[in-house]
Design an enzyme around this catalytic site. Structure first.
Site, PDB file in Angstrom:
ATOM      1  N   HIS A   1      24.058   5.509  -4.496  1.00  0.00           N
ATOM      2  CA  HIS A   1      23.921   5.748  -5.934  1.00  0.00           C
ATOM      3  C   HIS A   1      25.232   6.193  -6.582  1.00  0.00           C
ATOM      4  O   HIS A   1      25.723   5.571  -7.533  1.00  0.00           O
ATOM      5  CB  HIS A   1      22.859   6.821  -6.209  1.00  0.00           C
ATOM      6  CG  HIS A   1      21.480   6.457  -5.757  1.00  0.00           C
ATOM      7  ND1 HIS A   1      21.065   5.161  -5.608  1.00  0.00           N
ATOM      8  CD2 HIS A   1      20.409   7.225  -5.443  1.00  0.00           C
ATOM      9  CE1 HIS A   1      19.796   5.148  -5.214  1.00  0.00           C
ATOM     10  NE2 HIS A   1      19.390   6.389  -5.107  1.00  0.00           N
TER      11      HIS A   1
ATOM     12  N   ASP B   1       3.920   4.102  -1.276  1.00  0.00           N
ATOM     13  CA  ASP B   1       4.162   4.860  -2.509  1.00  0.00           C
ATOM     14  C   ASP B   1       5.097   4.138  -3.467  1.00  0.00           C
ATOM     15  O   ASP B   1       4.878   4.136  -4.680  1.00  0.00           O
ATOM     16  CB  ASP B   1       4.747   6.245  -2.176  1.00  0.00           C
ATOM     17  CG  ASP B   1       3.671   7.235  -1.759  1.00  0.00           C
ATOM     18  OD1 ASP B   1       2.483   6.912  -1.933  1.00  0.00           O
ATOM     19  OD2 ASP B   1       4.027   8.327  -1.267  1.00  0.00           O
TER      20      ASP B   1
ATOM     21  N   SER C   1       0.816  -1.220   0.000  1.00  0.00           N
ATOM     22  CA  SER C   1       0.000   0.000   0.000  1.00  0.00           C
ATOM     23  C   SER C   1       0.850   1.270   0.000  1.00  0.00           C
ATOM     24  O   SER C   1       0.315   2.381  -0.026  1.00  0.00           O
ATOM     25  CB  SER C   1      -0.932  -0.002   1.214  1.00  0.00           C
ATOM     26  OG  SER C   1      -0.185  -0.098   2.419  1.00  0.00           O
TER      27      SER C   1
END
Length: 593
Positions: free
Chosen positions: A340, A115, A113
């Site tokens: 990243h 995002d 549920s």
């Protein structure tokens, strides 16, 4: 075949099965996508010997765990220890058997549920289904604490699904088929009983097939271990593989990361854990090794002899926007730089791996990380955006976010100079820069080459030799592109020079839509391909580099330099670059078209 998309069908003409990307051409075909049944339990990797000379490779494959699968079609040859007698026909029998004894894959999105699940994971799974890249038999389950029916989950998911640009004619039909494969189970994240109930539902859909299960943990890190424990004890596959995808952050420092790894390994083997960094799935990041290792023009230049500096730049043109509570606990260094950008640096700087196998590539990345000089506070600048009014609109400061403490010192911007202490890169500054609420949005790699010695055309460039520097730019996102800046004569009778671009603009060159990073990584996890996922020792090396710096920043309560929302960032970042005689390459207006 288990997968009929382009990645698996590309090798259909190479013998007994499909050849996964990166497979070496030889008398031996690597069958990875097309096996089910007995082969599924050993990762769907079987070598088909085309000649007697490949017997040694067959024996190696047997030693690696294929023996049980081969035993089902050639028991006497296995028992007698005669791998050289195993023929192509034996492997074809195995493939035939595996086709008849089909497996199924169940993908359970834990935190369905949230995002991330709604915006990324479910759309990526649908895109894979749309491209015929998922197995013939697959089921998707959402798991979360929220009370929801199957129909309500499907309605929620359907609002985020889109179709490929080039295949819209059957979009609605594909969506309906996909949604019929989606189900929901509500339960607590720390309840073994609720996961047993989930296991019962999974078994109903799996039937008598070999069951392979993939759990995607789209949840906060503080409940990773609860879910892994319950899923491992109560909902693991009993006759196939079980894999778990873990989202960052992987801890806050070396100690917490190590504790998380120890906790995961109480219930899972290392090869069951897929630590995902979605930047590794981006097209231009994956293309880095191709660009370097398959083009002779670049590899000889890829060293301190020709490269003056490398810049890794990440920028967002928006602030925390209500996510400040999460962000304030981690900050931009942990959120972007330690994972990243550092992962991109490792791929960029690594030595040539001995093969394209996951372990060989990850071994080289670890060597880079372990060769890096410890980060010093004087080589780091941190910043935090403040309120700014532009064009009649007032943009809020970071501390105006109601979920952020008013006295927060958490950086929303950071720049750092890193160095690799090895023969290839000694003395070359790798400059990282990452920030929120900046003037632009994007991610790019900039390689600035050294000045031409004794340049003949210095009168055309003046005393500023930086204006004549060759620069390779890899624009990761958005508007993907690779371009090389060169010096060129302007047509005419005079001798006037300018800087031009040799430009590969992906949108102009390729008509096919670029897949989302999550699509590539989900497909890799289903296939058992670990090349783009982070190994535990790789994670340890990354945290060892950044933990001392983070500890010093927090213990000394270093105040970040304030910069206006929508600006180019703190002035200190320019001084840091100038310290190493570098200019940030992203601060000039560029047009790639």
């Amino acid at each position: 075949m288990a997968l009929s998309c382009m990645r698996c069908s590309a090798g259909a003409g190479n013998g007994a099965g499909s050849v996964r990307r990166g497979a070496p051409p030889a008398a031996l075909s690597l069958v990875r996508c097309g096996l089910r049944g007995p082969a599924a339990a050993v990762g769907c990797r079987v070598a088909a010997a085309a000649t007697a000379a490949a017997a040694k490779a067959v024996k190696g494959a047997m030693d690696a765990g294929v023996e049980n699968a081969v035993r089902s079609v050639a028991p006497s040859k296995v028992e007698n220890g005669s791998p050289s007698e195993i023929t192509v026909d034996d492997f074809e029998d195995l493939i035939s058997l595996s086709e008849n004894d089909e497996s199924t894959v169940t993908i359970t999105v834990v935190g369905a549920s949230g995002d991330l699940a709604k915006k990324k994971i479910f759309p990526a799974l649908f895109a894979l289904y749309y491209e015929d890249c998922l197995p013939k038999h697959f089921t998707i389950f959402g798991y979360a604490r929220s009370k929801m029916t199957d129909t309500e989950l499907r309605n929620m998911v359907s609002r985020t699904l889109t179709c490929r640009i080039d295949k819209r004619e059957n979009c609605n039909e594909k969506m309906e088929e996909f949604l019929k494969r989606c189900f929901y189970h509500s339960g607590q994240y720390d309840s073994e009983e609720h996961f047993r109930d989930l296991d019962k539902k999974l078994k109903q859909h799996e039937g008598s097939r070999v069951s392979n299960r993939l759990f995607y943990l789209s949840i906060p890190p503080n409940i990773f271990l609860d879910v892994v424990k319950c899923a491992s004890i109560s909902a693991s596959s009993v006759n196939g593989w079980t894999r778990v995808i873990v989202e960052k952050p992987f801890g806050r420092d070396s100690d917490s990361s190590a504790a998380l790894t120890r906790g995961l390994k109480q219930y899972l083997l290392e090869d069951q854990i897929f630590r995902i960094d979605h930047y590794l799935g981006k097209e231009l990041v994956e293309n880095l090794s191709v660009l370097r290792f398959s083009n002779l023009v670049f590899e000889p230049l890829w060293s301190r002899q020709y490269i003056r500096n490398v810049q890794l730049i990440f920028s967002e043109d928006f602030g925390t926007e209500g996510r400040g509570g999460y962000f304030d606990r981690y900050g931009i260094i942990r959120d972007i730089m330690q994972n990243h950008l550092l992962q991109i640096l490792a791929i960029f700087a690594m030595e040539t791996p001995i093969s394209l196998e996951a372990e060989d590539i990850r071994n080289e990345k670890v060597k880079v990380l372990r060769s890096m000089k410890p980060l010093q506070l004087e080589d780091v600048v941190i910043g935090q955006y403040k309120s700014h009014t532009k064009g009649g609109t007032t943009y809020p400061a970071y501390t105006d976010d109601k979920t952020v403490p008013k006295n927060s010192l958490t950086p929303t911007f950071a720049a750092a100079a890193l160095f690799i202490n090895n023969a290839r890169w000694d003395g070359v500054p790798f400059l990282m820069k990452a920030g929120k609420a900046l003037h632009t949005k994007g991610a790019e790699i900039r390689v600035q080459f050294r000045h031409v010695p004794g340049i003949l055309y210095k009168r055309s460039f003046g005393t500023d030799l930086d204006t004549s520097t060759n620069e390779l730019v890899i624009h990761v996102q958005p508007d993907e592109a690779i371009y090389l800046k060169i010096n060129n004569k302007i047509p005419g009778l005079g001798m006037r020079l300018d800087r031009s671009k040799l430009n590969l603009h992906y949108a102009a060159r390729y008509s096919k839509e670029i897949p989302d990073a999550y699509e590539r990584l989900l497909l890799d996890a289903i296939e058992g391909e670990r090349r783009l996922f982070i190994r535990s020792d790789e994670l340890d090396a990354a945290w060892e580099l950044f933990t001392p710096l983070l500890k010093e920043l927090e213990e000394k309560r270093i105040a970040p330099e304030l910069y206006p929302y929508g600006s180019r960032g703190p002035v200190g970042a320019h001084y840091l670059a100038a310290k190493y005689n570098v200019r940030w390459g992203d601060l000039t207006t560029e047009h790639k078209a």
